[in-house]
Design a protein around this motif. Structure first.
Motif, short mmCIF file in Angstrom:
data_model
loop_
_atom_site.label_atom_id
_atom_site.label_comp_id
_atom_site.label_asym_id
_atom_site.label_seq_id
_atom_site.Cartn_x
_atom_site.Cartn_y
_atom_site.Cartn_z
N ILE A 116 0.84 -1.20 0.00
CA ILE A 116 0.00 0.00 0.00
C ILE A 116 0.88 1.25 0.00
N GLU A 117 1.94 1.25 0.80
CA GLU A 117 2.84 2.41 0.85
C GLU A 117 3.48 2.66 -0.52
N ARG A 118 3.93 1.59 -1.17
CA ARG A 118 4.55 1.73 -2.50
C ARG A 118 3.52 2.24 -3.52
N LEU A 119 2.29 1.70 -3.46
CA LEU A 119 1.23 2.16 -4.35
C LEU A 119 0.94 3.64 -4.12
N ASP A 120 0.91 4.06 -2.86
CA ASP A 120 0.67 5.48 -2.55
C ASP A 120 1.76 6.37 -3.16
N HIS A 121 3.01 5.91 -3.11
CA HIS A 121 4.10 6.68 -3.71
C HIS A 121 3.91 6.81 -5.22
N TYR A 122 3.55 5.73 -5.87
CA TYR A 122 3.33 5.76 -7.33
C TYR A 122 2.18 6.70 -7.67
N LYS A 123 1.09 6.63 -6.88
CA LYS A 123 -0.06 7.50 -7.14
C LYS A 123 0.30 8.97 -6.92
N SER A 124 1.13 9.23 -5.92
CA SER A 124 1.58 10.60 -5.66
C SER A 124 2.37 11.13 -6.85
N ILE A 125 3.26 10.30 -7.40
CA ILE A 125 4.04 10.70 -8.57
C ILE A 125 3.11 10.95 -9.76
N GLN A 126 2.14 10.06 -9.95
CA GLN A 126 1.19 10.22 -11.06
C GLN A 126 0.41 11.53 -10.91
N GLN A 127 0.03 11.87 -9.68
CA GLN A 127 -0.69 13.12 -9.45
C GLN A 127 0.20 14.32 -9.76
N GLN A 128 1.48 14.26 -9.37
CA GLN A 128 2.41 15.35 -9.68
C GLN A 128 2.59 15.49 -11.18
N LEU A 129 2.62 14.38 -11.89
CA LEU A 129 2.78 14.41 -13.35
C LEU A 129 1.57 15.08 -14.01
N SER A 130 0.40 14.92 -13.40
CA SER A 130 -0.83 15.46 -13.97
C SER A 130 -1.09 16.90 -13.57
N SER A 131 -0.39 17.39 -12.54
CA SER A 131 -0.65 18.74 -12.06
C SER A 131 -0.16 19.79 -13.05
N THR A 132 -0.73 20.97 -12.96
CA THR A 132 -0.35 22.04 -13.88
C THR A 132 1.08 22.50 -13.66
N ALA A 133 1.64 22.25 -12.46
CA ALA A 133 3.01 22.68 -12.18
C ALA A 133 4.03 21.92 -13.03
N MET A 134 3.65 20.79 -13.58
CA MET A 134 4.59 19.97 -14.35
C MET A 134 4.64 20.38 -15.82
N HIS A 135 3.76 21.25 -16.27
CA HIS A 135 3.70 21.58 -17.70
C HIS A 135 4.52 22.78 -18.05
#
Length: 135
Positions: A116-135
């Motif tokens: 679950i912890e590893r999945l949470d890390h991956y989801k956090s990265i995916q969310q950062q990739l989708s955020s407007t700050a990454m564009h």
């Protein structure tokens, strides 16, 4: 702006080596930036996005844990995994998350907590990739 030497190393490769202006690191106890002249420190890294700044250009690299060491020689990051955003297959990354979610059923106890912890890390990265700050 003063520069310093930075090496980003993963088990597979030397992902980056050169003079940089700044490196922003996803620390286990909070994100932190390193500039020339930073005090010596060793810090654990959590999975997240590391940002390298050189001459006003920002390069973002996904790291999945590791250690950062600042010394008089510069900064060295030993990352468990280091993948530049240019190399990342976002569809495959999303598929990995789906597979991890499905795989939770196969774990219990401490293994389940770690999955679950590893999945949470991956989801956090995916969310950062989708955020407007990454564009």
């Amino acid at each position: 702006m003063a520069t310093f030497h930075f090496d980003l190393v993963s088990p597979e490769k030397l992902a980056f080596s050169g003079e940089v202006d700044q490196v922003d690191i996803p620390g286990a106890e909070g994100d932190f930036g390193v500039l020339a002249g930073h005090a010596p420190v060793v810090a654990a890294i959590r999975p997240g996005i590391l940002t390298i700044t050189t001459a006003g250009r920002h390069e973002k690299i996904i790291v999945l844990g590791g250690l950062a060491e600042v010394s008089e020689k510069g900064l060295t990051v030993l990352a468990d995994v280091a993948t530049s955003l240019a190399e990342l297959d976002r569809a495959k990354f999303a598929e990995t998350i789906s597979d991890m979610e499905e795989g939770l059923k196969e774990h219990e106890g401490t293994e389940l907590d770690q999955a679950i912890e590893r999945l949470d890390h991956y989801k956090s990265i995916q969310q950062q990739l989708s955020s407007t700050a990454m564009h």
